[in-house]
Design a protein around this motif. Structure first.
Motif, PDB file in Angstrom:
ATOM      1  N   CYS A 294      -5.026   0.273  -2.974  1.00 11.01           N
ATOM      2  CA  CYS A 294      -5.634   0.332  -1.757  1.00 11.01           C
ATOM      3  C   CYS A 294      -6.886   0.893  -1.779  1.00 11.01           C
ATOM      4  N   ASP A 318      -6.206  -4.235  -3.811  1.00 12.27           N
ATOM      5  CA  ASP A 318      -6.250  -4.103  -2.374  1.00 12.27           C
ATOM      6  C   ASP A 318      -5.682  -5.450  -2.042  1.00 12.27           C
ATOM      7  N   VAL A 367      -3.627   5.831   0.355  1.00 11.19           N
ATOM      8  CA  VAL A 367      -2.971   4.728   1.269  1.00 11.19           C
ATOM      9  C   VAL A 367      -3.544   4.594   2.537  1.00 11.19           C
TER      10      VAL A 367
END
Length: 471
Positions: A294, A318, A367
């Motif tokens: 992420c 990502d 996250v």
């Protein structure tokens, strides 16, 4: 597009409400398309951001001066009344007669002269309540049903203002209700926080989130030290001080960051001190393979590279290929070559690293979350998050943390990071992941909950370590 600052602000507010575009992005497009003087840009930005941020406050104040529900009015008229109420109730330096006159004029400019009478009557009534004599508002000593908390700058003392009528719930009898209306937050979130905080702590949280955000810089040690960048800022007339972390610099006020000395040369990034703690907690070393899951837009990725002396092997993953382009652009500006990017599935199931019990020495999992620790960053953020989002976030966060843990070698480590202060997104997720039999050889060695305003952003970070192959 009209040249009146208030008409421009009204137009932007209507577009923001209709399209749900971030107000900052919307205004930046206008600055690019139109020649708006700097003084007008400052006024328009304050009007737009303040009106969006304090919507619930303005609605409570306005309703006391209306004989029908505010929600029943046309969207354009409702927005115009909020714009006027923001100037009268929450700002300083704008004479009340000017605020009323200039806001009423927007009705004609907008091609809606039918709004003129109601707008004039409501705003004049509000002006008389807030400014009972000599065009001077009446300060209040603290929270009360007839007192509104004012926006204050960094380092300024908290301030309250009388609004002439009891428009808010009593702060003693109903602290959550007062906080939701007076500071402008969703009621469900106010109730959650009121269960965890004393009223004075709740007010402090509201003042923190309603302050205009001021950037914190993270010095790139590969391009120079903090002292030399502080000197360059001082020479350019930019007030700044050394921050609490080794690489941080705190600006005294908002600034156009890309115009600051050293930005084109990659001498710094913009990153709050709380967020800087995530990469520092992982402490990447030269020669290690590091996963950043992420990763976009890459602020923490580039910090990992800087901390390792640009000598680790960093995979920035990502779900968004487009956002990964920002990772590469940031790395290039900062002069970093140790980062490669990879688009991945939403659950990261297609990432490499499962072979031989784990490929990576370390992983950072920052996250997607509810953002309840950083609701001051964007004025509309508080109105976008819903209570029903939290369990959905927690389920996704647990899957992402598990995907990272699976890919770390025995003896390796992982940092789980959010910008939320909600327990089910933080310690709850870590506990859920470690309850999985696959991760019995992992343990938490440190966790930190950063509360918003003490002194920076809110968030959570946990360092997990995997037992070595022989242990």
């Amino acid at each position: 597009m009209s040249g009146s600052p208030r008409a421009l602000a009204h137009e932007a507010l209507l577009e923001q409400a209709t399209t749900q575009t971030f107000a900052q992005d919307l205004l930046e497009r206008r600055w690019a398309d139109y020649d708006v003087p700097a003084v007008d840009r400052r006024l328009i930005s304050d009007l737009v951001f303040g009106t969006v941020r304090r919507r619930a406050t303005l609605d409570a104040v306005l309703q006391a001066h209306l004989n029908r529900p505010l929600a029943d009015l046309e969207p354009g008229l409702r927005t115009l009344l909020r714009l006027g109420a923001y100037q009268l109730a929450l700002t300083g330096g704008i004479p009340p007669h000017a605020a009323v006159h200039e806001t009423v004029a927007v009705a004609e400019i907008s091609g809606a002269p039918r709004w003129t009478g109601l707008t004039n009557g409501v705003l004049r009534s509000l002006a008389r309540a807030v400014y009972p004599a000599n065009d001077e508002p009446v300060p209040a000593p603290g929270p009360a049903a007839d007192a509104v908390p004012l926006p204050v700058g960094p380092g300024d003392a908290d301030r309250w203002r009388k609004v002439g009528r009891r428009v808010f719930p009593d702060p003693t009898d109903d602290p959550a209700g007062y906080f939701a209306a007076a500071f402008a937050f969703p009621r469900w979130l106010a109730r959650r926080w009121a269960e965890r905080l004393e009223p004075t702590e709740l007010w402090a949280l509201g003042f923190h989130f309603n302050r205009p955000p001021v950037p914190t810089l993270r010095v790139n040690p590969l391009k120079g030290d903090r002292e030399s960048l502080l000197a360059a800022l001082a020479e350019a007339g930019v007030a700044a001080t050394a921050g609490a972390t080794p690489q941080s610099i705190r600006l005294a006020e908002g600034a156009n960051v890309v115009a600051l000395p050293g930005f084109p040369e990659g001498r710094f990034s913009v990153q709050d001190e709380t967020a800087q703690g995530a990469a520092a907690l992982l402490a990447p070393r030269a020669g290690e393979r590091v996963l950043d899951l992420c990763a976009a837009p890459g602020t923490k990725t580039t910090h990992l590279a800087e901390l390792s002396g640009d000598a680790a092997e960093i995979l920035a993953a990502d779900v968004s290929s487009q956002r990964l382009e920002k990772v590469s652009a940031n790395a290039q500006r900062l002069g970093l070559s140790s980062i490669r990017t990879q688009a991945t599935a939403a659950d990261a199931s297609d990432l490499p690293g499962l072979e031989d019990g784990g490929l990576f020495d370390a992983a950072l999992v920052d996250v997607p979350c509810s953002n309840t620790g950083v609701l001051g960053k964007r004025p509309e953020a508080r109105w976008r998050v819903k209570a029903s989002d939290l369990p959905l976030f927690a389920a996704s966060q647990t899957d992402l943390l598990a995907a990272a843990l699976e890919r770390v070698k025995p003896g390796g480590r992982c940092v789980y990071s959010t910008c939320s202060v909600e327990p089910e997104e933080n310690a709850g997720v870590v506990a859920a992941a470690l309850a999985d039999p696959r991760f019995q050889d992992w343990k938490v060695v440190r966790s930190v909950l950063h509360w918003p305003g003490r002194p920076g952003d809110g968030g959570f970070q946990a360092l997990l370590v995997r037992r070595g192959a022989s242990g």
